[in-house]
Scaffold this active site. Structure first.
Site, PDB file in Angstrom:
ATOM      1  N   ALA A 117      15.843  63.745  74.845  1.00  0.00           N
ATOM      2  CA  ALA A 117      15.509  63.715  76.275  1.00  0.00           C
ATOM      3  C   ALA A 117      16.799  63.622  77.076  1.00  0.00           C
ATOM      4  CB  ALA A 117      14.589  62.531  76.586  1.00  0.00           C
ATOM      5  N   GLU A 133      24.767  62.881  85.187  1.00  0.00           N
ATOM      6  CA  GLU A 133      23.804  62.811  86.292  1.00  0.00           C
ATOM      7  C   GLU A 133      23.111  64.149  86.533  1.00  0.00           C
ATOM      8  OE1 GLU A 133      23.219  59.895  87.405  1.00  0.00           O
ATOM      9  OE2 GLU A 133      24.987  58.880  86.686  1.00  0.00           O
TER      10      GLU A 133
END
Length: 381
Positions: free
Chosen positions: A130, A363
């Site tokens: 993930a 990010e």
């Protein structure tokens, strides 16, 4: 429309720049060379309140706004990318979500010591399966009475093994998809929490990047951040701010690279004149300066919008995308201007290049930023 910083933000910038120049910069090369975490620098920053700049004073912070925090990360990154990333993750990914979503007891128990710099925080989001697809979280948190039992693994966790507290994304309702993801506050010394070997990286050697394991880790249900199932929505909001922080980090490193390239071009002589006087070099510097200025104002505008509670998801993505890619180009050109010396550790530009490479990944990759921007653009058609 006023593009100038007001007097308060100018004072913040001067204060941050002085700390970066006097305390951080002298240690930067050694931090990069040894890979040791700079506790001395972080503790000095904590003494000045720099670990809680956008946090209200009642919770141990400075009480400034997001733009001031952006200026801090920019100035720190120009001196040492590792230090900037450490504080950006601690404040932006841990302190800010505790302020936004935490209850009063959680703020007193966790936010205040974090903002005061008594401990560092980490955000456990990314997993082996993930990454860009953060909704594919496999870590689970099963309720057992008044406790959650957490099992799973997190990777690429900034500050992980040195943190006092970790905000962990976990599935609390497997049947609800992304609406079944929650954020849970986990003390790093809780039974069942362990750490793998910190990851060795291309750059940012003084920033700790950890693998974190949870095996039957029990924490009180009172450590749930917000309500069950709000985790996905929460970390999307948090990542908007985090992307502004990465944009600021990009700008700071790029500014340092441009300054180094300019100074070198003014002192280096070839063919009987300064290389800065050759059009090829001066045009490179002009392009670098222009891209840097555009990046800086994209980042400032996103921070300005966020401070005013205005929509800023697209603007944060634009700022992060443009600033990170512009910074990579600027650092690349800085090495080129230095020639062979730029490839050596004698000059700092090779460190800037290695450090800035993360900004196109962390990010949310550049590709994810383009997806965010394109979806908003097409939805408005």
């Amino acid at each position: 429309m006023d593009f100038a910083l007001d007097s308060e933000h100018q004072l913040f910038r001067e204060r941050f720049r002085a700390f970066a120049n006097d305390v951080v910069a002298p240690r930067a090369a050694e931090i990069d060379r040894t890979g040791e975490f700079p506790w001395d620098v972080i503790n000095a920053a904590a003494e000045l309140g720099l670990l809680g700049v956008p946090i209200p004073e009642e919770y141990g912070g400075v009480g400034a706004d997001g733009l001031a925090f952006t200026l801090l990360i920019e100035e720190l990154a120009g001196a040492c990318g590792s230090t900037a990333l450490t504080i950006a993750a601690h404040t932006g990914l841990v302190c800010v979500p505790l302020l936004m979503f935490g209850n009063e007891e959680q703020k007193r128990r966790f936010l205040t010591p974090l903002a005061e710099g008594k401990m560092l925080g980490a955000f456990g989001l990314t997993e082996p399966q993930a990454g860009s697809d953060a909704g594919a979280t496999r870590t689970t948190a099963v309720r057992d009475g008044n406790e959650f039992v957490i099992n799973g693994q997190k990777v690429f966790t900034t500050n992980g093994s040195i943190a006092g507290v970790i905000i962990v994304t976990a599935v609390t309702d497997p049947e609800a998809g992304r609406r079944g993801i929650s954020n849970i506050i986990v003390p790093a010394d809780a039974p069942g929490v362990s750490f793998g070997q910190d990851q060795e990286k291309m750059g940012l050697h003084g920033s700790v990047t950890s693998q974190v394991y949870f095996q039957d880790c029990r924490v009180p249900v009172d450590n749930l951040l917000g309500r069950p199932g709000e985790g996905f929505r929460q970390f999307l909001q948090v990542l908007d701010g985090g992307r502004i922080g990465i944009g600021a980090m990009s700008v700071g490193i790029a500014q340092a690279a441009l300054r180094a390239a300019r100074d070198y071009a003014l002192e280096r002589e070839q063919f009987g004149q300064r290389i800065a006087d050759f059009q090829a070099i001066s045009f490179m510097l002009a392009d670098m300066a222009t891209q840097l200025e555009a990046a800086r104002w994209l980042v400032y505008r996103a921070a300005w919008l966020k401070d005013r509670g205005l929509p800023h998801t697209t603007e944060a993505a634009m700022a992060k995308l443009f600033a990170s890619e512009a910074a990579e180009r600027i650092c690349h050109k800085a090495i080129q201007i230095h020639g062979g010396y730029g490839y050596t550790t004698e000059y700092p530009v090779e460190r800037y290049y290695r450090d800035v490479r993360l900004t196109e990944i962390g990010e949310g990759t550049s590709e994810i930023q383009r997806l965010v921007i394109a979806r908003r653009l097409l939805a408005e058609a």
